[in-house]
Scaffold this active site. Structure first.
Site, mmCIF file in Angstrom:
data_model
loop_
_atom_site.group_PDB
_atom_site.id
_atom_site.type_symbol
_atom_site.label_atom_id
_atom_site.label_comp_id
_atom_site.label_asym_id
_atom_site.label_seq_id
_atom_site.Cartn_x
_atom_site.Cartn_y
_atom_site.Cartn_z
ATOM 1 N N THR A 18 22.110 7.603 -12.560
ATOM 2 C CA THR A 18 22.936 7.702 -13.826
ATOM 3 C C THR A 18 22.045 7.713 -14.819
ATOM 4 O O THR A 18 22.470 8.351 -15.821
ATOM 5 C CB THR A 18 24.002 6.464 -13.663
ATOM 6 O OG1 THR A 18 24.657 6.556 -12.530
ATOM 7 C CG2 THR A 18 25.149 6.827 -14.846
ATOM 8 N N ARG A 22 15.937 3.563 -11.426
ATOM 9 C CA ARG A 22 15.812 2.067 -11.321
ATOM 10 C C ARG A 22 15.675 1.608 -9.784
ATOM 11 O O ARG A 22 16.161 2.215 -9.053
ATOM 12 C CB ARG A 22 17.234 1.593 -11.794
ATOM 13 C CG ARG A 22 17.639 1.735 -13.401
ATOM 14 C CD ARG A 22 18.643 1.176 -13.730
ATOM 15 N NE ARG A 22 18.747 1.701 -15.052
ATOM 16 C CZ ARG A 22 20.039 1.593 -15.856
ATOM 17 N NH1 ARG A 22 20.921 1.123 -15.299
ATOM 18 N NH2 ARG A 22 20.066 2.137 -16.992
ATOM 19 N N SER A 113 18.292 -1.838 -18.131
ATOM 20 C CA SER A 113 19.417 -1.987 -18.929
ATOM 21 C C SER A 113 20.003 -3.259 -18.552
ATOM 22 O O SER A 113 19.173 -4.302 -18.843
ATOM 23 C CB SER A 113 20.359 -0.911 -18.433
ATOM 24 O OG SER A 113 21.740 -1.186 -19.152
ATOM 25 N N HIS A 114 21.129 -3.529 -18.145
ATOM 26 C CA HIS A 114 21.811 -4.767 -17.869
ATOM 27 C C HIS A 114 21.452 -5.473 -16.553
ATOM 28 O O HIS A 114 21.830 -6.560 -16.504
ATOM 29 C CB HIS A 114 23.395 -4.696 -17.809
ATOM 30 C CG HIS A 114 23.689 -3.359 -16.958
ATOM 31 N ND1 HIS A 114 23.331 -2.240 -17.050
ATOM 32 C CD2 HIS A 114 24.493 -3.453 -15.703
ATOM 33 C CE1 HIS A 114 23.799 -1.595 -15.863
ATOM 34 N NE2 HIS A 114 24.165 -2.460 -15.057
ATOM 35 N N LYS A 126 13.158 5.974 -17.838
ATOM 36 C CA LYS A 126 13.879 7.197 -18.188
ATOM 37 C C LYS A 126 13.162 7.957 -19.224
ATOM 38 O O LYS A 126 12.640 7.305 -20.150
ATOM 39 C CB LYS A 126 15.212 6.890 -18.391
ATOM 40 C CG LYS A 126 15.678 6.346 -19.705
ATOM 41 C CD LYS A 126 16.933 6.553 -20.163
ATOM 42 C CE LYS A 126 17.557 6.028 -21.032
ATOM 43 N NZ LYS A 126 18.872 6.061 -21.502
ATOM 44 N N ASP A 277 23.236 -5.773 -24.468
ATOM 45 C CA ASP A 277 22.767 -5.771 -23.022
ATOM 46 C C ASP A 277 20.969 -5.786 -23.239
ATOM 47 O O ASP A 277 20.460 -5.796 -24.113
ATOM 48 C CB ASP A 277 23.139 -4.882 -22.143
ATOM 49 C CG ASP A 277 22.604 -3.337 -22.455
ATOM 50 O OD1 ASP A 277 22.127 -3.292 -23.706
ATOM 51 O OD2 ASP A 277 22.428 -2.534 -21.581
ATOM 52 N N ASP A 279 18.802 -3.649 -23.086
ATOM 53 C CA ASP A 279 17.844 -2.578 -23.679
ATOM 54 C C ASP A 279 18.769 -2.392 -25.086
ATOM 55 O O ASP A 279 18.541 -1.336 -25.568
ATOM 56 C CB ASP A 279 17.756 -1.314 -23.018
ATOM 57 C CG ASP A 279 18.806 -0.714 -22.499
ATOM 58 O OD1 ASP A 279 19.963 -1.342 -22.169
ATOM 59 O OD2 ASP A 279 19.016 0.520 -22.167
ATOM 60 N N ASP A 281 21.944 -1.049 -25.735
ATOM 61 C CA ASP A 281 22.969 0.139 -25.865
ATOM 62 C C ASP A 281 24.360 -0.425 -25.444
ATOM 63 O O ASP A 281 25.182 0.328 -25.961
ATOM 64 C CB ASP A 281 22.235 1.335 -25.056
ATOM 65 C CG ASP A 281 21.979 1.074 -23.550
ATOM 66 O OD1 ASP A 281 22.240 -0.091 -23.015
ATOM 67 O OD2 ASP A 281 21.527 2.110 -22.845
ATOM 68 N N ARG A 282 24.423 -1.380 -24.732
ATOM 69 C CA ARG A 282 25.741 -1.690 -24.423
ATOM 70 C C ARG A 282 26.248 -2.888 -25.641
ATOM 71 O O ARG A 282 25.465 -3.415 -25.913
ATOM 72 C CB ARG A 282 25.798 -2.613 -23.136
ATOM 73 C CG ARG A 282 25.509 -1.396 -21.800
ATOM 74 C CD ARG A 282 25.802 -1.984 -20.533
ATOM 75 N NE ARG A 282 25.567 -0.935 -19.550
ATOM 76 C CZ ARG A 282 26.135 -1.107 -18.172
ATOM 77 N NH1 ARG A 282 26.952 -2.097 -17.983
ATOM 78 N NH2 ARG A 282 25.981 -0.216 -17.399
ATOM 79 N N GLU A 363 32.397 4.755 -23.273
ATOM 80 C CA GLU A 363 32.512 4.628 -21.594
ATOM 81 C C GLU A 363 32.946 2.974 -21.531
ATOM 82 O O GLU A 363 32.654 2.066 -22.088
ATOM 83 C CB GLU A 363 31.292 4.523 -20.864
ATOM 84 C CG GLU A 363 30.575 5.968 -21.077
ATOM 85 C CD GLU A 363 29.272 6.165 -20.123
ATOM 86 O OE1 GLU A 363 29.413 6.532 -19.185
ATOM 87 O OE2 GLU A 363 28.266 5.482 -20.568
ATOM 88 N N LYS A 376 23.884 5.501 -26.272
ATOM 89 C CA LYS A 376 25.080 4.483 -26.738
ATOM 90 C C LYS A 376 24.300 3.350 -27.313
ATOM 91 O O LYS A 376 23.164 3.279 -27.246
ATOM 92 C CB LYS A 376 25.844 3.732 -25.692
ATOM 93 C CG LYS A 376 24.790 3.373 -24.403
ATOM 94 C CD LYS A 376 25.980 3.049 -23.262
ATOM 95 C CE LYS A 376 25.188 2.317 -21.962
ATOM 96 N NZ LYS A 376 24.613 3.485 -21.400
ATOM 97 N N ARG A 496 32.894 1.248 -7.223
ATOM 98 C CA ARG A 496 33.601 0.682 -8.310
ATOM 99 C C ARG A 496 34.924 1.253 -8.345
ATOM 100 O O ARG A 496 35.165 2.545 -7.980
ATOM 101 C CB ARG A 496 32.959 1.336 -9.620
ATOM 102 C CG ARG A 496 31.374 0.836 -9.941
ATOM 103 C CD ARG A 496 31.138 1.103 -11.303
ATOM 104 N NE ARG A 496 29.673 1.184 -11.632
ATOM 105 C CZ ARG A 496 28.849 -0.215 -11.757
ATOM 106 N NH1 ARG A 496 29.439 -1.171 -11.299
ATOM 107 N NH2 ARG A 496 27.772 -0.059 -11.996
HETATM 108 C C1 G16 Z 1 24.279 3.607 -17.453
HETATM 109 C C2 G16 Z 1 24.500 4.832 -17.945
HETATM 110 C C3 G16 Z 1 26.073 4.909 -18.559
HETATM 111 C C4 G16 Z 1 26.840 4.327 -17.167
HETATM 112 C C5 G16 Z 1 26.529 2.954 -16.648
HETATM 113 C C6 G16 Z 1 27.188 2.796 -15.037
HETATM 114 O O1 G16 Z 1 24.302 2.615 -18.448
HETATM 115 O O2 G16 Z 1 23.920 5.209 -19.225
HETATM 116 O O3 G16 Z 1 26.514 6.263 -18.941
HETATM 117 O O4 G16 Z 1 28.345 4.155 -17.580
HETATM 118 O O5 G16 Z 1 25.220 3.321 -16.565
HETATM 119 O O6 G16 Z 1 26.807 3.783 -14.255
HETATM 120 P P1 G16 Z 1 27.078 3.616 -12.820
HETATM 121 O O7 G16 Z 1 28.635 3.348 -12.933
HETATM 122 O O8 G16 Z 1 26.694 4.691 -12.224
HETATM 123 O O9 G16 Z 1 26.407 2.183 -12.432
HETATM 124 P P2 G16 Z 1 23.038 1.664 -18.666
HETATM 125 O O10 G16 Z 1 23.333 0.656 -19.865
HETATM 126 O O11 G16 Z 1 22.946 1.043 -17.431
HETATM 127 O O12 G16 Z 1 22.026 2.461 -19.174
#
Ligand code: G16
Length: 543
Positions: A18, A22, A113-114, A126, A277, A279, A281-282, A363, A376, A496
């Site tokens: 996504t 990772r 990310s998180h 990325k 979070d 990085d 962005d959240r 999102e 984001k 999910r």
């Molecule tokens: C990433 C993507 C988001 C997505 C999220 C969860 O966020 O940038 O667009 O909503 O993952 O994705 P999934 O449901 O496929 O785990 P981040 O903050 O992890 O970069």
């Protein structure tokens, strides 16, 4: 300085998900793993000869060592310049901004990310394109194809660069510029939200707690909230980035940001709480005793964005990912603007933003953003909320109550089943997919099925089509259940289930979310036979 061409062989499992690649940190540290992937990025984007790249990450374990490798590889691949955040730090939105500001050819962002960080936790990388946004699927497909044929990578044999030293360094013919990670981003924020207004809010005694979760937003939040906007010292907690995020899980939701939630629901709660979070962005928004779901936050920001100088002329349109609740659709309709529905993944918003079709997007996974960058942006969302609170003089609860009474309330929750055996998770999704066509008109757990399909997206800008983007079942009276496999996990499969229920009756706008969502949840579990198919009788995380 010797440039080395190192022979290698393709490494399996380098398909970007996504949001980039990772993996467990240990996987990234295996011989050639990082180098193979970086060379595949460089080759996949057509080479980096003479190009300028922005490089930075969230400071997690392996961030700095990985940056040194990337710099040596950029040099050997004839890049002209790399712009790097001091100490190797750049929040994802700040990196996106820097790419755009400096008209760079793209950037490499190091983050999972998180997800937790550390030698036994997660790492990620990325590529973002010249527009500052995550690479499109067409580009990530090229990178992945390259990983399958790679036979050598190029790297310079050189000493490490001092990433703490601001200014210009040389590595052979390549320039490395180490920049302050915060200042350009802070300048941008001042063009969007009304800093004097927010400063006056804090001067009037307004209180806030921002939980940086030991992650990258610490320095940004200290500088912007405390130093520039005058929030008292101590407003920012956990503000020092650490390589393992203080052994925490830097995911801003009520489960992982429990310290903040306890504070906000406690007797001496501040007026406003927020978290970001790994990085940056959240974001999570919480008022005194009032958690705001990310879907509702997007709807609220859409309704009031015009109060901030950056959006004073109104919004061109908005977009949300498919699993995100339809609350924003209702606000958009009342504003007379378009609302687009995209697959999960920020990359899908890029074309809409570039084409001027939308101004805000968001999102359910705690991401909200606008056309100021192509990612984001956690702190931006917090600042826009502050601007709205300052302009309206209302509390978070009052703003939410108004939103729900004007547009109805979309109760919302997500159930995550983590580290499920991949075969069992896939079998559950396959089983449900096979049933979809026959569901319309039937009743499940007392709910009437109005529509059921697998989401596919036709990009209105470039005409590309993305299929297999989640199974959705729409029930009568505003209920909906969506099923997806996460594209960001690093172990097994994460299922999910996204639950939504619209409520428009005034006396039912303050029901407990669990009560409001009970029927949809029962129907979702029944139709998918999740328990039988996976052996899991409860989700690991509910947000
Ligand atoms: C990433 C993507 C988001 C997505 C999220 C969860 O966020 O940038 O667009 O909503 O993952 O994705 P999934 O449901 O496929 O785990 P981040 O903050 O992890 O970069």
């Amino acid at each position: 300085m010797p440039m080395q061409n190192v022979r290698t062989t393709p490494i399996e499992g380098q398909k970007p998900g996504t949001s980039g690649l990772r993996k467990k940190t240990g996987v990234f540290r295996r011989p050639h793993f990082l180098e193979n992937y970086v060379q595949s990025i460089f080759d996949g984007i057509g080479g980096i000869d003479g190009k300028t790249l922005v490089i930075g990450g969230d400071g997690r374990f392996f961030n700095d060592a990985a940056i040194q490798i990337i710099l040596r590889m950029a040099c050997a691949n004839s890049a002209a310049k790399c712009i790097v955040g001091q100490g190797g730090l750049l929040s994802t939105p700040a990196a996106s901004h820097l790419i755009r500001l400096r008209e760079a050819d793209g950037g490499l962002i190091l983050s999972a990310s998180h997800n937790p960080g550390g030698p036994d936790a997660d790492f990620g990388l990325k590529y973002n394109g010249p527009n500052g946004g995550p690479a499109s699927e067409a580009v990530t497909d090229k990178i992945f194809e390259r990983t399958k044929t790679l036979a050598l990578y190029k790297i310079a044999a050189a000493e490490d660069i001092d990433l703490e030293q601001l200014g210009t360094h040389r590595l052979e013919n390549m320039t490395i510029e180490i920049v302050d990670p915060v200042s350009d981003y802070a300048d941008l924020m001042q063009t969007i939200v009304d800093f004097p207004k927010i400063r006056a809010l804090f001067a009037g005694g307004f209180t806030m707690c921002f939980d940086a979760m030991h992650a990258v937003t610490g320095p940004y939040a200290h500088a912007i909230l405390e130093d520039m906007l005058g929030a008292p010292q101590g407003t920012v907690i956990n503000g020092q980035p650490s390589s393992d995020f203080g052994k925490g899980h830097p995911d801003p939701n009520p489960i992982w940001a429990k310290t903040l939630m306890d504070k906000m629901y406690g007797p001496a709660a501040p007026d406003f709480g927020a978290a970001s979070d790994g990085d940056g962005d959240r974001n999570m928004i919480v008022g005194r005793g009032a958690y705001v779901t990310p879907s509702d936050s997007l709807a609220l920001l859409t309704a009031h964005a015009h109060l901030a100088p950056g959006y004073a002329d109104g919004l061109l349109g908005v977009a949300r990912s498919m699993p995100t609740s339809r609350a924003v659709d209702r606000v958009a309709e009342s504003l007379g603007i378009a609302c687009y529905e995209t697959p999960t993944g920020w990359k899908f918003f890029g074309n809409l933003l570039d084409a001027g079709k939308v101004t805000l997007c968001g999102e359910e996974s705690a991401g909200t953003g606008s056309d100021h960058v192509r990612e984001k942006d956690g702190l931006w969302a917090v600042l826009l909320w502050l601007n709205i609170l300052a302009e309206t003089g209302k509390s978070v609860s009052e703003l939410m109550a108004d939103l729900w009474s004007d547009h109805g309330r979309c109760y919302y929750s997500r159930l995550d089943y983590e580290d499920v055996e991949t075969d069992r998770a896939t079998a559950m999704m396959d089983g449900l997919r096979a049933k979809l066509d026959g569901l319309v008109g039937t009743e499940i757990a007392g709910l009437q099925v109005e529509a059921a399909d697998e989401f596919a997206y036709l990009d209105p800008v470039d005409g590309s089509r993305s299929t297999g983007q989640g199974l959705r079942i729409v029930f009568g009276h505003g209920g909906r259940a969506v099923f997806r496999l996460s594209g960001t996990g690093t172990q097994g499969a994460t299922i999910r289930i996204y639950l939504e229920q619209l409520q428009t009756e005034a006396e039912r706008l303050n029901d407990a979310p669990e009560t409001a969502l009970a029927s949809v949840r029962e129907a979702a579990l029944a139709v998918s036979d999740l328990v039988g198919m996976t052996g899991r009788d409860a989700p690991d995380v509910i947000t």
